[in-house]
Design a protein around this motif. Structure first.
Motif, PDB file in Angstrom:
ATOM      1  N   PHE A  49      -3.713  41.353  32.086  1.00  0.00           N
ATOM      2  CA  PHE A  49      -3.404  41.890  33.409  1.00  0.00           C
ATOM      3  C   PHE A  49      -4.371  41.395  34.481  1.00  0.00           C
ATOM      4  O   PHE A  49      -3.980  41.272  35.643  1.00  0.00           O
ATOM      5  CB  PHE A  49      -3.344  43.418  33.386  1.00  0.00           C
ATOM      6  CG  PHE A  49      -2.045  43.934  32.832  1.00  0.00           C
ATOM      7  CD1 PHE A  49      -0.830  43.490  33.309  1.00  0.00           C
ATOM      8  CD2 PHE A  49      -2.044  44.865  31.814  1.00  0.00           C
ATOM      9  CE1 PHE A  49       0.365  43.956  32.797  1.00  0.00           C
ATOM     10  CE2 PHE A  49      -0.856  45.341  31.287  1.00  0.00           C
ATOM     11  CZ  PHE A  49       0.353  44.880  31.773  1.00  0.00           C
ATOM     12  N   ILE A  50      -5.614  41.113  34.123  1.00  0.00           N
ATOM     13  CA  ILE A  50      -6.520  40.485  35.092  1.00  0.00           C
ATOM     14  C   ILE A  50      -5.921  39.150  35.528  1.00  0.00           C
ATOM     15  O   ILE A  50      -5.871  38.832  36.715  1.00  0.00           O
ATOM     16  CB  ILE A  50      -7.928  40.275  34.500  1.00  0.00           C
ATOM     17  CG1 ILE A  50      -8.653  41.601  34.338  1.00  0.00           C
ATOM     18  CG2 ILE A  50      -8.754  39.336  35.394  1.00  0.00           C
ATOM     19  CD1 ILE A  50     -10.015  41.472  33.656  1.00  0.00           C
ATOM     20  N   LEU A  62      -2.737  35.867  39.422  1.00  0.00           N
ATOM     21  CA  LEU A  62      -1.616  34.934  39.585  1.00  0.00           C
ATOM     22  C   LEU A  62      -0.635  35.439  40.633  1.00  0.00           C
ATOM     23  O   LEU A  62      -0.186  34.677  41.492  1.00  0.00           O
ATOM     24  CB  LEU A  62      -0.905  34.716  38.247  1.00  0.00           C
ATOM     25  CG  LEU A  62       0.299  33.771  38.286  1.00  0.00           C
ATOM     26  CD1 LEU A  62      -0.129  32.349  38.675  1.00  0.00           C
ATOM     27  CD2 LEU A  62       1.018  33.773  36.944  1.00  0.00           C
ATOM     28  N   PHE A  63      -0.310  36.732  40.583  1.00  0.00           N
ATOM     29  CA  PHE A  63       0.620  37.291  41.556  1.00  0.00           C
ATOM     30  C   PHE A  63       0.070  37.152  42.974  1.00  0.00           C
ATOM     31  O   PHE A  63       0.801  36.800  43.904  1.00  0.00           O
ATOM     32  CB  PHE A  63       0.919  38.761  41.246  1.00  0.00           C
ATOM     33  CG  PHE A  63       1.616  38.977  39.926  1.00  0.00           C
ATOM     34  CD1 PHE A  63       2.392  37.992  39.326  1.00  0.00           C
ATOM     35  CD2 PHE A  63       1.488  40.191  39.256  1.00  0.00           C
ATOM     36  CE1 PHE A  63       3.031  38.197  38.110  1.00  0.00           C
ATOM     37  CE2 PHE A  63       2.123  40.408  38.042  1.00  0.00           C
ATOM     38  CZ  PHE A  63       2.895  39.416  37.471  1.00  0.00           C
ATOM     39  N   TYR A  64      -1.222  37.429  43.156  1.00  0.00           N
ATOM     40  CA  TYR A  64      -1.813  37.289  44.489  1.00  0.00           C
ATOM     41  C   TYR A  64      -1.822  35.832  44.944  1.00  0.00           C
ATOM     42  O   TYR A  64      -1.523  35.549  46.113  1.00  0.00           O
ATOM     43  CB  TYR A  64      -3.222  37.882  44.541  1.00  0.00           C
ATOM     44  CG  TYR A  64      -3.191  39.330  44.932  1.00  0.00           C
ATOM     45  CD1 TYR A  64      -2.873  39.710  46.231  1.00  0.00           C
ATOM     46  CD2 TYR A  64      -3.432  40.326  44.004  1.00  0.00           C
ATOM     47  CE1 TYR A  64      -2.811  41.038  46.598  1.00  0.00           C
ATOM     48  CE2 TYR A  64      -3.374  41.656  44.357  1.00  0.00           C
ATOM     49  CZ  TYR A  64      -3.061  42.008  45.655  1.00  0.00           C
ATOM     50  OH  TYR A  64      -2.991  43.322  46.017  1.00  0.00           O
ATOM     51  N   ALA A  65      -2.173  34.940  44.052  1.00  0.00           N
ATOM     52  CA  ALA A  65      -2.183  33.519  44.430  1.00  0.00           C
ATOM     53  C   ALA A  65      -0.796  33.061  44.838  1.00  0.00           C
ATOM     54  O   ALA A  65      -0.628  32.390  45.869  1.00  0.00           O
ATOM     55  CB  ALA A  65      -2.709  32.670  43.266  1.00  0.00           C
ATOM     56  N   LEU A  66       0.226  33.422  44.065  1.00  0.00           N
ATOM     57  CA  LEU A  66       1.591  33.008  44.391  1.00  0.00           C
ATOM     58  C   LEU A  66       2.092  33.648  45.684  1.00  0.00           C
ATOM     59  O   LEU A  66       2.778  32.991  46.481  1.00  0.00           O
ATOM     60  CB  LEU A  66       2.533  33.329  43.226  1.00  0.00           C
ATOM     61  CG  LEU A  66       2.276  32.547  41.930  1.00  0.00           C
ATOM     62  CD1 LEU A  66       3.216  33.001  40.823  1.00  0.00           C
ATOM     63  CD2 LEU A  66       2.373  31.042  42.163  1.00  0.00           C
ATOM     64  N   GLU A  74      -8.494  32.495  42.776  1.00  0.00           N
ATOM     65  CA  GLU A  74      -7.426  33.316  42.199  1.00  0.00           C
ATOM     66  C   GLU A  74      -6.716  32.589  41.064  1.00  0.00           C
ATOM     67  O   GLU A  74      -6.409  33.193  40.025  1.00  0.00           O
ATOM     68  CB  GLU A  74      -6.425  33.703  43.286  1.00  0.00           C
ATOM     69  CG  GLU A  74      -6.966  34.707  44.281  1.00  0.00           C
ATOM     70  CD  GLU A  74      -6.061  34.963  45.460  1.00  0.00           C
ATOM     71  OE1 GLU A  74      -6.277  35.987  46.147  1.00  0.00           O
ATOM     72  OE2 GLU A  74      -5.135  34.154  45.717  1.00  0.00           O
ATOM     73  N   LEU A  75      -6.463  31.296  41.229  1.00  0.00           N
ATOM     74  CA  LEU A  75      -5.795  30.536  40.165  1.00  0.00           C
ATOM     75  C   LEU A  75      -6.692  30.370  38.946  1.00  0.00           C
ATOM     76  O   LEU A  75      -6.208  30.383  37.804  1.00  0.00           O
ATOM     77  CB  LEU A  75      -5.327  29.180  40.705  1.00  0.00           C
ATOM     78  CG  LEU A  75      -4.159  29.261  41.701  1.00  0.00           C
ATOM     79  CD1 LEU A  75      -3.913  27.900  42.358  1.00  0.00           C
ATOM     80  CD2 LEU A  75      -2.886  29.777  41.029  1.00  0.00           C
ATOM     81  N   ALA A  76      -7.998  30.254  39.165  1.00  0.00           N
ATOM     82  CA  ALA A  76      -8.927  30.172  38.026  1.00  0.00           C
ATOM     83  C   ALA A  76      -8.944  31.495  37.263  1.00  0.00           C
ATOM     84  O   ALA A  76      -8.936  31.517  36.026  1.00  0.00           O
ATOM     85  CB  ALA A  76     -10.327  29.803  38.511  1.00  0.00           C
ATOM     86  N   VAL A  77      -8.983  32.610  37.990  1.00  0.00           N
ATOM     87  CA  VAL A  77      -8.919  33.928  37.345  1.00  0.00           C
ATOM     88  C   VAL A  77      -7.619  34.051  36.556  1.00  0.00           C
ATOM     89  O   VAL A  77      -7.608  34.531  35.417  1.00  0.00           O
ATOM     90  CB  VAL A  77      -9.036  35.064  38.384  1.00  0.00           C
ATOM     91  CG1 VAL A  77      -8.799  36.424  37.730  1.00  0.00           C
ATOM     92  CG2 VAL A  77     -10.394  35.042  39.069  1.00  0.00           C
ATOM     93  N   ALA A  78      -6.516  33.605  37.161  1.00  0.00           N
ATOM     94  CA  ALA A  78      -5.214  33.672  36.489  1.00  0.00           C
ATOM     95  C   ALA A  78      -5.228  32.874  35.189  1.00  0.00           C
ATOM     96  O   ALA A  78      -4.803  33.368  34.141  1.00  0.00           O
ATOM     97  CB  ALA A  78      -4.119  33.156  37.417  1.00  0.00           C
ATOM     98  N   PHE A  79      -5.738  31.647  35.248  1.00  0.00           N
ATOM     99  CA  PHE A  79      -5.757  30.801  34.057  1.00  0.00           C
ATOM    100  C   PHE A  79      -6.579  31.438  32.941  1.00  0.00           C
ATOM    101  O   PHE A  79      -6.106  31.589  31.812  1.00  0.00           O
ATOM    102  CB  PHE A  79      -6.317  29.413  34.392  1.00  0.00           C
ATOM    103  CG  PHE A  79      -6.549  28.561  33.177  1.00  0.00           C
ATOM    104  CD1 PHE A  79      -5.497  27.921  32.563  1.00  0.00           C
ATOM    105  CD2 PHE A  79      -7.827  28.436  32.638  1.00  0.00           C
ATOM    106  CE1 PHE A  79      -5.700  27.152  31.414  1.00  0.00           C
ATOM    107  CE2 PHE A  79      -8.037  27.673  31.496  1.00  0.00           C
ATOM    108  CZ  PHE A  79      -6.973  27.026  30.887  1.00  0.00           C
TER     109      PHE A  79
END
Length: 195
Positions: free
Chosen positions: A46-47, A52-56, A106-111
């Protein structure tokens, strides 16, 4: 010479000379323990999904995201503390650079969050050492989330650029606090024990 051994309990004579069988971690530790591993996996996932949702959404609303950052960097509408010891800027290129840093974070956190959630799920039946080793990407995700939402938004946005003085800035600052704290609590819960 034969070594003495304890007499096996009645009815268990056939098993006395067999080596102990390997017991999977789930059976050895109980279903509740296994559930904690699944919860840790889901929270780390979920982190990643959160970021990912915020980045998109930022990409889908790229002009509005740029405008919000340009507004914060400009110091516009700062009535409570109009002066600064640092700087304000109306340069749109700096706002684009700030947005690029936020999106990259944000994308790094998503990955790392999505990878970390999968790594923990894949190691759910492993030993304590295997499960603990699988936490690496998840801890990186939570640390990066703190860097993005505490470091960028709260330290630079709220303190350096004083975005707390406007409704737009206050909303971003409060949201960043919630995301940073959720990530910090998740990191503590996931990494506090070997399992």
């Amino acid at each position: 010479m034969l070594l003495p051994y304890a007499k096996p309990p009645p009815g268990d004579a056939d098993h006395a000379l067999l080596p102990p069988r390997s017991v999977p971690a789930r059976s050895r530790t109980g279903e509740g323990f296994y559930m904690v591993r699944l919860l840790k996996s889901a929270l780390v996932l979920f982190i990643g999904l959160h970021a990912l949702f915020y980045a998109l959404q930022n990409i889908a609303n790229i002009d509005a995201a740029h405008g919000a950052l340009a507004y914060v960097l400009s110091g516009a509408d700062h009535a409570a503390y109009p002066a600064t010891m640092f700087f304000k800027t109306g340069n749109p290129l700096l706002a684009w650079a700030a947005l690029a840093v936020v999106l990259a974070g944000e994308l790094a956190v998503a990955f790392f969050g999505i990878k970390g959630g999968w790594d923990l799920f894949a190691a759910r039946s492993g030993t304590a050492e295997e499960f603990h080793a699988a936490k690496r990407s998840g801890v990186i995700a939570a640390g990066l989330a703190l860097l993005v939402w505490f470091g960028f938004f709260m330290s630079f946005g709220a303190a350096f650029f004083q975005m707390w003085q406007t409704p737009l800035g206050t909303g971003s600052m409060e949201g960043a606090f919630m995301y940073a704290m959720a990530s910090a609590i998740t990191m503590l819960f996931v990494s506090a024990t070997d399992d």
